[in-house]
Design a protein around this motif. Structure first.
Motif, mmCIF file in Angstrom:
data_model
loop_
_atom_site.group_PDB
_atom_site.id
_atom_site.type_symbol
_atom_site.label_atom_id
_atom_site.label_comp_id
_atom_site.label_asym_id
_atom_site.label_seq_id
_atom_site.Cartn_x
_atom_site.Cartn_y
_atom_site.Cartn_z
ATOM 1 N N ASP A 58 20.126 18.890 30.566
ATOM 2 C CA ASP A 58 19.107 17.929 31.315
ATOM 3 C C ASP A 58 17.745 17.009 30.895
ATOM 4 O O ASP A 58 17.685 17.323 29.314
ATOM 5 C CB ASP A 58 17.910 19.469 30.881
ATOM 6 N N THR B 46 14.972 18.535 28.300
ATOM 7 C CA THR B 46 15.203 19.256 27.286
ATOM 8 C C THR B 46 16.232 18.712 26.777
ATOM 9 O O THR B 46 16.233 18.882 25.760
ATOM 10 C CB THR B 46 15.416 20.551 27.498
ATOM 11 N N GLN B 47 17.144 18.028 26.868
ATOM 12 C CA GLN B 47 18.424 17.294 26.721
ATOM 13 C C GLN B 47 19.309 18.246 26.230
ATOM 14 O O GLN B 47 20.792 18.169 25.862
ATOM 15 C CB GLN B 47 18.085 16.352 24.700
ATOM 16 N N LYS B 48 19.240 19.272 27.304
ATOM 17 C CA LYS B 48 20.408 20.632 26.816
ATOM 18 C C LYS B 48 21.386 20.151 27.442
ATOM 19 O O LYS B 48 21.662 19.946 28.177
ATOM 20 C CB LYS B 48 19.645 22.139 27.531
ATOM 21 N N GLN B 49 22.919 20.682 26.790
ATOM 22 C CA GLN B 49 23.779 21.056 27.606
ATOM 23 C C GLN B 49 24.182 22.022 28.464
ATOM 24 O O GLN B 49 24.479 23.031 27.350
ATOM 25 C CB GLN B 49 24.988 19.668 26.905
ATOM 26 N N LEU B 50 25.116 21.929 29.229
ATOM 27 C CA LEU B 50 26.369 23.263 29.528
ATOM 28 C C LEU B 50 27.202 22.671 30.139
ATOM 29 O O LEU B 50 26.996 21.787 31.003
ATOM 30 C CB LEU B 50 24.390 23.853 30.390
#
Length: 203
Positions: A28, A31-35
């Motif tokens: 993202d 948010t820099q979140k990884q999935l």
């Protein structure tokens, strides 16, 4: 309000593809979140996965990087015009991987993550994929077919030369190692061994 806040958010996706199953890394841009996710190489599975992206990230542009410019996966994704596809040369990812993993360790999840991060950092320099028109696809297919035929011809010639060295080296001297010569091929078809050639009347 700053320009950054008014820009459309981006979802950066890297896909490490395989024949049956693909590993995707979602990053993202906000948010820099990884999935990490996995989906199958089936039209229904691909469509379901793309639909889930839009459900979870309805406001995001979806940019996808993968090491494939032709093949089943990119063909399956190409039907979703809202996706932006970025095929990468495998050498690009290899050099990028070496910077993070000097030991040259490799796994699907890491490669998917590296593809997503490479796209995130260098998207402005990359060229989005554009589908070829019918004529371009036909030329590409014919060119690939010709290249494969030329390689097959070379492979068979090397095998034939290796066999002739062991039992009929004279033919290589007579043909000057030109096994594509029609006369050489005709001679081999008529007299496929030295003994048969010796038994022929001089006339």
């Amino acid at each position: 309000m700053s320009k950054q806040n008014t820009e459309q958010p981006i979802l950066f996706v890297g896909i490490d593809w395989a024949d049956q199953e693909h590993v995707a890394c979602l990053v993202d841009g906000c948010t820099q979140k990884q999935l990490i996710e996995v989906f199958q190489q089936e039209p229904a599975q691909i469509a379901q996965w793309v639909a889930s992206l839009h459900e979870r990230f309805p406001e995001h542009r979806v940019l996808i990087a993968l090491e494939q410019s032709r093949g089943a996966l990119i063909a399956g994704l190409a039907g979703f015009t809202e996706l932006e596809l970025y095929p990468l040369n495998p050498r690009q990812l290899s050099s990028y991987r070496d910077a993070f993993f000097p030991s040259r360790g490799k796994n699907d999840s890491d490669d998917a993550m590296l593809l997503a991060m490479f796209l995130k950092e260098h998207q402005m320099r990359l060229r989005p994929w554009q589908p070829d028109n019918v004529q371009t696809r036909q030329i590409a297919e014919l060119t690939e077919l010709r290249r494969n035929l030329v390689e097959e011809r070379k492979r068979l010639a090397l095998r034939l030369m290796s066999a002739l060295k062991s039992y009929f080296p004279l033919i290589l001297s007579l043909s000057r190692r030109d096994l594509y010569n029609a006369l050489t091929i005709d001679l081999l078809r008529r007299w496929p061994s030295l003994q048969q050639l010796k038994n022929v009347h001089p006339k």
